[in-house]
Every structure is written in C-alpha cells, then in structure tokens.
Write a protein that holds these residues in place. Structure first.
Motif, PDB file in Angstrom:
ATOM      1  N   HIS A  34      -1.813   1.359  -4.200  1.00  0.00           N
ATOM      2  CA  HIS A  34      -3.056   0.605  -4.398  1.00  0.00           C
ATOM      3  C   HIS A  34      -2.820  -0.893  -4.210  1.00  0.00           C
ATOM      4  O   HIS A  34      -3.591  -1.564  -3.514  1.00  0.00           O
ATOM      5  CB  HIS A  34      -3.640   0.889  -5.784  1.00  0.00           C
ATOM      6  CG  HIS A  34      -4.877   0.105  -6.069  1.00  0.00           C
ATOM      7  ND1 HIS A  34      -6.093   0.401  -5.503  1.00  0.00           N
ATOM      8  CD2 HIS A  34      -5.070  -0.988  -6.836  1.00  0.00           C
ATOM      9  CE1 HIS A  34      -6.991  -0.476  -5.915  1.00  0.00           C
ATOM     10  NE2 HIS A  34      -6.397  -1.329  -6.724  1.00  0.00           N
ATOM     11  N   GLU A  35      -1.749  -1.426  -4.810  1.00  0.00           N
ATOM     12  CA  GLU A  35      -1.412  -2.845  -4.633  1.00  0.00           C
ATOM     13  C   GLU A  35      -1.081  -3.156  -3.174  1.00  0.00           C
ATOM     14  O   GLU A  35      -1.490  -4.185  -2.647  1.00  0.00           O
ATOM     15  CB  GLU A  35      -0.219  -3.233  -5.506  1.00  0.00           C
ATOM     16  CG  GLU A  35      -0.543  -3.474  -6.943  1.00  0.00           C
ATOM     17  CD  GLU A  35       0.646  -4.048  -7.706  1.00  0.00           C
ATOM     18  OE1 GLU A  35       1.661  -4.441  -7.087  1.00  0.00           O
ATOM     19  OE2 GLU A  35       0.556  -4.093  -8.939  1.00  0.00           O
ATOM     20  N   LEU A  36      -0.322  -2.283  -2.536  1.00  0.00           N
ATOM     21  CA  LEU A  36       0.046  -2.489  -1.135  1.00  0.00           C
ATOM     22  C   LEU A  36      -1.195  -2.444  -0.242  1.00  0.00           C
ATOM     23  O   LEU A  36      -1.344  -3.261   0.673  1.00  0.00           O
ATOM     24  CB  LEU A  36       1.054  -1.433  -0.682  1.00  0.00           C
ATOM     25  CG  LEU A  36       1.490  -1.525   0.780  1.00  0.00           C
ATOM     26  CD1 LEU A  36       2.179  -2.857   1.060  1.00  0.00           C
ATOM     27  CD2 LEU A  36       2.399  -0.360   1.128  1.00  0.00           C
ATOM     28  N   TYR A  37      -2.104  -1.514  -0.519  1.00  0.00           N
ATOM     29  CA  TYR A  37      -3.334  -1.401   0.262  1.00  0.00           C
ATOM     30  C   TYR A  37      -4.160  -2.684   0.147  1.00  0.00           C
ATOM     31  O   TYR A  37      -4.696  -3.185   1.143  1.00  0.00           O
ATOM     32  CB  TYR A  37      -4.143  -0.190  -0.204  1.00  0.00           C
ATOM     33  CG  TYR A  37      -5.377   0.056   0.627  1.00  0.00           C
ATOM     34  CD1 TYR A  37      -5.315   0.866   1.751  1.00  0.00           C
ATOM     35  CD2 TYR A  37      -6.594  -0.521   0.287  1.00  0.00           C
ATOM     36  CE1 TYR A  37      -6.440   1.094   2.534  1.00  0.00           C
ATOM     37  CE2 TYR A  37      -7.722  -0.292   1.059  1.00  0.00           C
ATOM     38  CZ  TYR A  37      -7.641   0.507   2.174  1.00  0.00           C
ATOM     39  OH  TYR A  37      -8.755   0.727   2.946  1.00  0.00           O
ATOM     40  N   GLY A  46      -6.924  -2.514  11.348  1.00  0.00           N
ATOM     41  CA  GLY A  46      -6.123  -3.630  10.849  1.00  0.00           C
ATOM     42  C   GLY A  46      -5.144  -3.185   9.776  1.00  0.00           C
ATOM     43  O   GLY A  46      -3.960  -3.525   9.805  1.00  0.00           O
ATOM     44  N   ILE A  47      -5.630  -2.394   8.822  1.00  0.00           N
ATOM     45  CA  ILE A  47      -4.759  -1.907   7.743  1.00  0.00           C
ATOM     46  C   ILE A  47      -3.670  -0.997   8.310  1.00  0.00           C
ATOM     47  O   ILE A  47      -2.494  -1.117   7.931  1.00  0.00           O
ATOM     48  CB  ILE A  47      -5.594  -1.182   6.670  1.00  0.00           C
ATOM     49  CG1 ILE A  47      -6.471  -2.202   5.930  1.00  0.00           C
ATOM     50  CG2 ILE A  47      -4.697  -0.420   5.693  1.00  0.00           C
ATOM     51  CD1 ILE A  47      -7.503  -1.591   5.015  1.00  0.00           C
ATOM     52  N   GLY A  48      -4.029  -0.127   9.228  1.00  0.00           N
ATOM     53  CA  GLY A  48      -3.034   0.759   9.856  1.00  0.00           C
ATOM     54  C   GLY A  48      -1.969  -0.015  10.608  1.00  0.00           C
ATOM     55  O   GLY A  48      -0.783   0.319  10.548  1.00  0.00           O
ATOM     56  N   ILE A  64       4.940  -2.898   8.446  1.00  0.00           N
ATOM     57  CA  ILE A  64       5.783  -2.796   7.248  1.00  0.00           C
ATOM     58  C   ILE A  64       6.878  -1.758   7.464  1.00  0.00           C
ATOM     59  O   ILE A  64       8.057  -2.015   7.175  1.00  0.00           O
ATOM     60  CB  ILE A  64       4.919  -2.467   6.013  1.00  0.00           C
ATOM     61  CG1 ILE A  64       4.104  -3.704   5.614  1.00  0.00           C
ATOM     62  CG2 ILE A  64       5.774  -1.964   4.854  1.00  0.00           C
ATOM     63  CD1 ILE A  64       3.015  -3.438   4.601  1.00  0.00           C
ATOM     64  N   LEU A  65       6.509  -0.591   7.979  1.00  0.00           N
ATOM     65  CA  LEU A  65       7.506   0.461   8.210  1.00  0.00           C
ATOM     66  C   LEU A  65       8.526   0.046   9.267  1.00  0.00           C
ATOM     67  O   LEU A  65       9.713   0.324   9.136  1.00  0.00           O
ATOM     68  CB  LEU A  65       6.813   1.761   8.611  1.00  0.00           C
ATOM     69  CG  LEU A  65       6.001   2.430   7.509  1.00  0.00           C
ATOM     70  CD1 LEU A  65       5.225   3.613   8.073  1.00  0.00           C
ATOM     71  CD2 LEU A  65       6.887   2.847   6.355  1.00  0.00           C
TER      72      LEU A  65
END
Length: 102
Positions: free
Chosen positions: A18-21, A60-62, A68-69
């Motif tokens: 949730h925080e990362l999202y 954008g989120i994807g 990040i990965l």
C-alpha cells in the motif's frame, strides 16, 4: 508528483505494498495522468474519458514498478529498498541480500 519527490527524500523503505503503491502513484501515476492532457484523446475514441485516464494512471504505476524491479540491486547499493518490507520478511529475505555484488 511533488509529494512523490518529497517521499524519495524522506523515505528509503516501504513497509507494505500500500505504501509502495502510493509512492508509485505520486511519482509515476501522476505523470501518466498528465500525459493525457499533453497527448489528448482522439475524438473518434470509443473509450470513456474515465477509462482513458485509468489506463494512463495504471501504465504510469506499472512502469514505476517495473523500474523498481529492474533496479533492485543498484538501489540497494545506494541504501534504498523499494520492495515492501513485509513481503521481504515473509519470504525470509533481508535488505542486505539485495546489495551484495554477484
């Protein structure tokens, strides 16, 4: 977007997804939303305006999650671990494992 930049200065760990999202929404989801304004919506589009904005947001989120990965090792060597801490612990891992050179 500015709040996401502030988060990058203040935080180097995220407790859960949730925080990362929320971080991904701020730094990249907002960019996706802004792109709709820049690129516009084709007048002949059969998609609703809401679905176009949703698609831009999720793209954008994807993209941010993919970045990040891709950069786990490089980020860890800089003292930043974006992977959710609760999931790291769930799988018996620790932050130090990501920064070890192979």
């Amino acid at each position: 977007m500015i709040e996401g930049m502030r988060m990058d200065i203040r935080k180097c760990r995220y407790e859960n997804f949730h925080e990362l999202y929320l971080y991904c929404y701020c730094v990249a989801g907002t960019v996706g939303l802004m792109r709709v304004h820049v690129m516009g919506i084709a007048p002949e589009s059969s998609s609703s305006v809401q679905s176009i904005y949703n698609a831009a947001l999720y793209l954008g989120i994807g993209n941010q999650l993919t970045n990040i990965l891709r950069d786990v090792g490089e980020d860890a060597m800089r003292g930043r671990v974006y992977l959710p801490q609760d999931e790291i612990a769930q799988f018996g891992l620790c932050d130090e494992m990501f920064s070890q050179e192979r």
